[in-house]
Design a protein around this motif. Structure first.
Motif, PDB file in Angstrom:
ATOM      1  N   PHE A   1       0.828  -1.203   0.000  1.00  0.00           N
ATOM      2  CA  PHE A   1       0.000   0.000   0.000  1.00  0.00           C
ATOM      3  C   PHE A   1       0.868   1.260   0.000  1.00  0.00           C
ATOM      4  CE2 PHE A   1      -2.363   3.290   2.353  1.00  0.00           C
ATOM      5  CZ  PHE A   1      -3.432   3.453   1.484  1.00  0.00           C
ATOM      6  N   LYS A   2       1.958   1.262   0.777  1.00  0.00           N
ATOM      7  CA  LYS A   2       2.855   2.413   0.791  1.00  0.00           C
ATOM      8  C   LYS A   2       3.490   2.636  -0.580  1.00  0.00           C
ATOM      9  CE  LYS A   2       4.061   1.960   5.701  1.00  0.00           C
ATOM     10  NZ  LYS A   2       5.170   1.716   6.667  1.00  0.00           N
ATOM     11  N   SER A   3       3.884   1.554  -1.216  1.00  0.00           N
ATOM     12  CA  SER A   3       4.465   1.684  -2.558  1.00  0.00           C
ATOM     13  C   SER A   3       3.431   2.180  -3.563  1.00  0.00           C
ATOM     14  CB  SER A   3       5.027   0.333  -3.000  1.00  0.00           C
ATOM     15  OG  SER A   3       6.012  -0.134  -2.101  1.00  0.00           O
ATOM     16  N   ASP A   4       2.197   1.719  -3.428  1.00  0.00           N
ATOM     17  CA  ASP A   4       1.141   2.165  -4.336  1.00  0.00           C
ATOM     18  C   ASP A   4       0.815   3.634  -4.128  1.00  0.00           C
ATOM     19  OD1 ASP A   4       0.961  -0.282  -5.527  1.00  0.00           O
ATOM     20  OD2 ASP A   4      -0.744  -0.975  -4.332  1.00  0.00           O
ATOM     21  N   ILE A   5       0.901   4.117  -2.902  1.00  0.00           N
ATOM     22  CA  ILE A   5       0.667   5.537  -2.640  1.00  0.00           C
ATOM     23  C   ILE A   5       1.701   6.395  -3.365  1.00  0.00           C
ATOM     24  CG2 ILE A   5       0.786   7.314  -0.863  1.00  0.00           C
ATOM     25  CD1 ILE A   5      -1.831   5.937  -0.853  1.00  0.00           C
ATOM     26  N   VAL A   6       2.966   6.007  -3.264  1.00  0.00           N
ATOM     27  CA  VAL A   6       4.034   6.768  -3.922  1.00  0.00           C
ATOM     28  C   VAL A   6       3.869   6.733  -5.441  1.00  0.00           C
ATOM     29  CG1 VAL A   6       6.526   6.919  -4.273  1.00  0.00           C
ATOM     30  CG2 VAL A   6       5.613   6.370  -2.014  1.00  0.00           C
ATOM     31  N   SER A   7       3.635   5.543  -5.993  1.00  0.00           N
ATOM     32  CA  SER A   7       3.471   5.436  -7.437  1.00  0.00           C
ATOM     33  C   SER A   7       2.201   6.138  -7.902  1.00  0.00           C
ATOM     34  CB  SER A   7       3.438   3.964  -7.853  1.00  0.00           C
ATOM     35  OG  SER A   7       2.360   3.294  -7.231  1.00  0.00           O
ATOM     36  N   GLY A   8       1.119   6.085  -7.073  1.00  0.00           N
ATOM     37  CA  GLY A   8      -0.117   6.760  -7.456  1.00  0.00           C
ATOM     38  C   GLY A   8       0.041   8.260  -7.516  1.00  0.00           C
ATOM     39  N   LEU A   9       0.737   8.848  -6.545  1.00  0.00           N
ATOM     40  CA  LEU A   9       0.979  10.291  -6.577  1.00  0.00           C
ATOM     41  C   LEU A   9       1.862  10.689  -7.755  1.00  0.00           C
ATOM     42  CD1 LEU A   9       1.550  10.994  -2.765  1.00  0.00           C
ATOM     43  CD2 LEU A   9      -0.481  11.508  -4.129  1.00  0.00           C
ATOM     44  N   THR A  10       2.832   9.834  -8.073  1.00  0.00           N
ATOM     45  CA  THR A  10       3.715  10.127  -9.208  1.00  0.00           C
ATOM     46  C   THR A  10       2.947  10.124 -10.525  1.00  0.00           C
ATOM     47  OG1 THR A  10       5.536   9.082  -8.005  1.00  0.00           O
ATOM     48  CG2 THR A  10       5.828   9.450 -10.363  1.00  0.00           C
ATOM     49  N   ILE A  11       2.119   9.100 -10.717  1.00  0.00           N
ATOM     50  CA  ILE A  11       1.349   9.011 -11.954  1.00  0.00           C
ATOM     51  C   ILE A  11       0.270  10.089 -12.012  1.00  0.00           C
ATOM     52  CG2 ILE A  11      -0.152   7.524 -13.322  1.00  0.00           C
ATOM     53  CD1 ILE A  11       2.772   6.725 -13.332  1.00  0.00           C
ATOM     54  N   ALA A  12      -0.316  10.440 -10.854  1.00  0.00           N
ATOM     55  CA  ALA A  12      -1.365  11.461 -10.832  1.00  0.00           C
ATOM     56  C   ALA A  12      -0.834  12.814 -11.288  1.00  0.00           C
ATOM     57  CB  ALA A  12      -1.957  11.570  -9.435  1.00  0.00           C
ATOM     58  N   SER A  13       0.425  13.121 -10.959  1.00  0.00           N
ATOM     59  CA  SER A  13       1.012  14.393 -11.390  1.00  0.00           C
ATOM     60  C   SER A  13       1.082  14.510 -12.905  1.00  0.00           C
ATOM     61  CB  SER A  13       2.409  14.548 -10.792  1.00  0.00           C
ATOM     62  OG  SER A  13       3.279  13.519 -11.273  1.00  0.00           O
ATOM     63  N   LEU A  14       1.098  13.384 -13.587  1.00  0.00           N
ATOM     64  CA  LEU A  14       1.093  13.384 -15.052  1.00  0.00           C
ATOM     65  C   LEU A  14      -0.308  13.157 -15.614  1.00  0.00           C
ATOM     66  CD1 LEU A  14       2.513  13.237 -17.840  1.00  0.00           C
ATOM     67  CD2 LEU A  14       2.834  10.799 -17.427  1.00  0.00           C
ATOM     68  N   ALA A  15      -1.074  12.278 -14.979  1.00  0.00           N
ATOM     69  CA  ALA A  15      -2.367  11.895 -15.552  1.00  0.00           C
ATOM     70  C   ALA A  15      -3.402  13.008 -15.445  1.00  0.00           C
ATOM     71  CB  ALA A  15      -2.887  10.638 -14.848  1.00  0.00           C
ATOM     72  N   ILE A  16      -3.376  13.801 -14.381  1.00  0.00           N
ATOM     73  CA  ILE A  16      -4.393  14.841 -14.207  1.00  0.00           C
ATOM     74  C   ILE A  16      -4.281  15.928 -15.277  1.00  0.00           C
ATOM     75  CG2 ILE A  16      -5.174  16.685 -12.666  1.00  0.00           C
ATOM     76  CD1 ILE A  16      -4.681  14.816 -10.337  1.00  0.00           C
ATOM     77  N   PRO A  17      -3.122  16.573 -15.458  1.00  0.00           N
ATOM     78  CA  PRO A  17      -3.053  17.557 -16.560  1.00  0.00           C
ATOM     79  C   PRO A  17      -3.208  16.927 -17.937  1.00  0.00           C
ATOM     80  CG  PRO A  17      -0.889  17.194 -15.606  1.00  0.00           C
ATOM     81  CD  PRO A  17      -1.861  16.509 -14.704  1.00  0.00           C
ATOM     82  N   GLN A  18      -2.770  15.671 -18.072  1.00  0.00           N
ATOM     83  CA  GLN A  18      -2.939  14.990 -19.353  1.00  0.00           C
ATOM     84  C   GLN A  18      -4.412  14.756 -19.648  1.00  0.00           C
ATOM     85  OE1 GLN A  18      -0.264  11.586 -20.867  1.00  0.00           O
ATOM     86  NE2 GLN A  18      -2.017  10.536 -20.000  1.00  0.00           N
ATOM     87  N   GLY A  19      -5.192  14.342 -18.640  1.00  0.00           N
ATOM     88  CA  GLY A  19      -6.621  14.141 -18.853  1.00  0.00           C
ATOM     89  C   GLY A  19      -7.335  15.433 -19.196  1.00  0.00           C
ATOM     90  N   ILE A  20      -6.940  16.544 -18.560  1.00  0.00           N
ATOM     91  CA  ILE A  20      -7.559  17.830 -18.875  1.00  0.00           C
ATOM     92  C   ILE A  20      -7.255  18.237 -20.317  1.00  0.00           C
ATOM     93  CG2 ILE A  20      -7.561  20.281 -18.274  1.00  0.00           C
ATOM     94  CD1 ILE A  20      -7.016  19.498 -15.394  1.00  0.00           C
ATOM     95  N   SER A  21      -6.027  18.014 -20.764  1.00  0.00           N
ATOM     96  CA  SER A  21      -5.674  18.366 -22.147  1.00  0.00           C
ATOM     97  C   SER A  21      -6.394  17.475 -23.147  1.00  0.00           C
ATOM     98  CB  SER A  21      -4.161  18.251 -22.331  1.00  0.00           C
ATOM     99  OG  SER A  21      -3.728  16.902 -22.128  1.00  0.00           O
ATOM    100  N   TYR A  22      -6.590  16.206 -22.823  1.00  0.00           N
ATOM    101  CA  TYR A  22      -7.329  15.325 -23.719  1.00  0.00           C
ATOM    102  C   TYR A  22      -8.788  15.751 -23.817  1.00  0.00           C
ATOM    103  CZ  TYR A  22      -3.368  12.103 -23.856  1.00  0.00           C
ATOM    104  OH  TYR A  22      -2.137  11.534 -24.057  1.00  0.00           O
ATOM    105  N   ALA A  23      -9.368  16.211 -22.701  1.00  0.00           N
ATOM    106  CA  ALA A  23     -10.734  16.728 -22.750  1.00  0.00           C
ATOM    107  C   ALA A  23     -10.805  17.969 -23.634  1.00  0.00           C
ATOM    108  CB  ALA A  23     -11.225  17.050 -21.346  1.00  0.00           C
ATOM    109  N   LYS A  24      -9.786  18.781 -23.600  1.00  0.00           N
ATOM    110  CA  LYS A  24      -9.742  19.966 -24.460  1.00  0.00           C
ATOM    111  C   LYS A  24      -9.673  19.569 -25.929  1.00  0.00           C
ATOM    112  CE  LYS A  24      -9.335  24.416 -25.239  1.00  0.00           C
ATOM    113  NZ  LYS A  24     -10.467  25.342 -24.989  1.00  0.00           N
ATOM    114  N   LEU A  25      -8.925  18.513 -26.228  1.00  0.00           N
ATOM    115  CA  LEU A  25      -8.862  18.041 -27.610  1.00  0.00           C
ATOM    116  C   LEU A  25     -10.220  17.572 -28.111  1.00  0.00           C
ATOM    117  CD1 LEU A  25      -5.536  15.971 -27.771  1.00  0.00           C
ATOM    118  CD2 LEU A  25      -6.020  18.142 -28.887  1.00  0.00           C
TER     119      LEU A  25
END
Length: 256
Positions: free
Chosen positions: A94-118
């Motif tokens: 769970f601790k490892s998933d928290i770290v990896s989840g925060l890392t991926i979220a920093s990329l996935a959130i702005p990426q998802g917003i840009s895809y919605a704009k497309l």
């Protein structure tokens, strides 16, 4: 008479050469006949080939010889893999998933917003598309290393396709409803492909086709950015190379 003399009178038989000894052993070996395989009809051969193509791992093998209770448990684990690895989940993972989840979220959130704009959709739709699909895949998926979510070319094609029928600025509610409807049927189609194990279709696509698709997708996405990059207001709704470049050169007075 000396012993040597008596031995000479009764000499021992000569030993055969070494190669003759091997020949003697080869000739005395037993010969086993190989039974030819049973003759199969064309239908049986086709059935075997289809099974090897669509079910190479034989997913029903684990159910054979099991009692009904075990079959139900195995069936639930086959549909929801989280029931198989969930009981073995630990705090360390769970601790490892928290770290990896925060890392991926920093990329996935702005990426998802840009895809919605497309796709000419509200940014909130991009946020939902960033975390809802991974949550669903966590329960239904079988791979820990698979990225789940929208992609640029699909978002761009969706927005361009719907924009030809409905304007996202004049009727945003209808545009959003059509987007939800199209994505629902796309998901239903993908779920059907997984249910019937039709991923084998990708094996029939040549490497040149896949490279052409990826190169074409990159060109389409790049050309569609010319509208925002140059500030053109009256931009074409088509995605072809010629219409896009023609729209750019015919609207040079709008370039900013």
């Amino acid at each position: 008479m000396e012993p040597n003399a008596s031995n000479n009178m009764h000499p021992s038989p000569p030993r055969p050469p070494l190669h003759d000894h091997h020949c003697l052993e080869i000739t005395t070996m037993e010969v086993h006949k190989v039974v030819p395989p049973p003759r199969r009809s064309t239908f049986q051969k086709l059935k075997t080939r289809l099974k090897e193509t669509f079910f190479p791992d034989d997913p029903l093998r684990q159910f054979k010889g099991q009692p009904l209770k075990n079959k139900l448990i195995l069936g639930a684990q086959y549909i929801f893999p989280i029931l198989e690895w969930g009981p073995n989940y630990s705090l360390k993972l769970f601790k490892s998933d928290i770290v990896s989840g925060l890392t991926i979220a920093s990329l996935a959130i702005p990426q998802g917003i840009s895809y919605a704009k497309l796709a000419n959709l509200p940014p909130i739709v991009g946020l939902y598309s960033s975390f809802v699909p991974p949550l669903v895949y966590a329960a239904l998926g079988s791979s820990r290393d698979l990225a789940v979510g929208p992609v640029s070319i699909a978002s761009l094609i969706l927005g361009s396709m719907l924009r030809q029928e409905v304007s996202p600025t004049k009727d945003p509610v209808l545009f959003l409803q059509l987007a939800f409807t199209s994505t629902f049927f796309a998901g239903l189609f993908q779920a059907s492909l997984g249910l019937f194990r039709l991923g084998v279709i990708i094996d029939f696509l040549s490497k040149a086709t896949l490279i052409g698709f990826m190169a074409g997708a990159a060109i389409i996405v790049s050309l569609q950015q010319l509208k925002a990059l140059l500030g053109i207001t009256h931009f074409t709704k088509q995605m072809g190379l010629v219409p896009v470049l023609s729209s750019v050169f015919h609207n040079t007075n709008e370039v900013n």
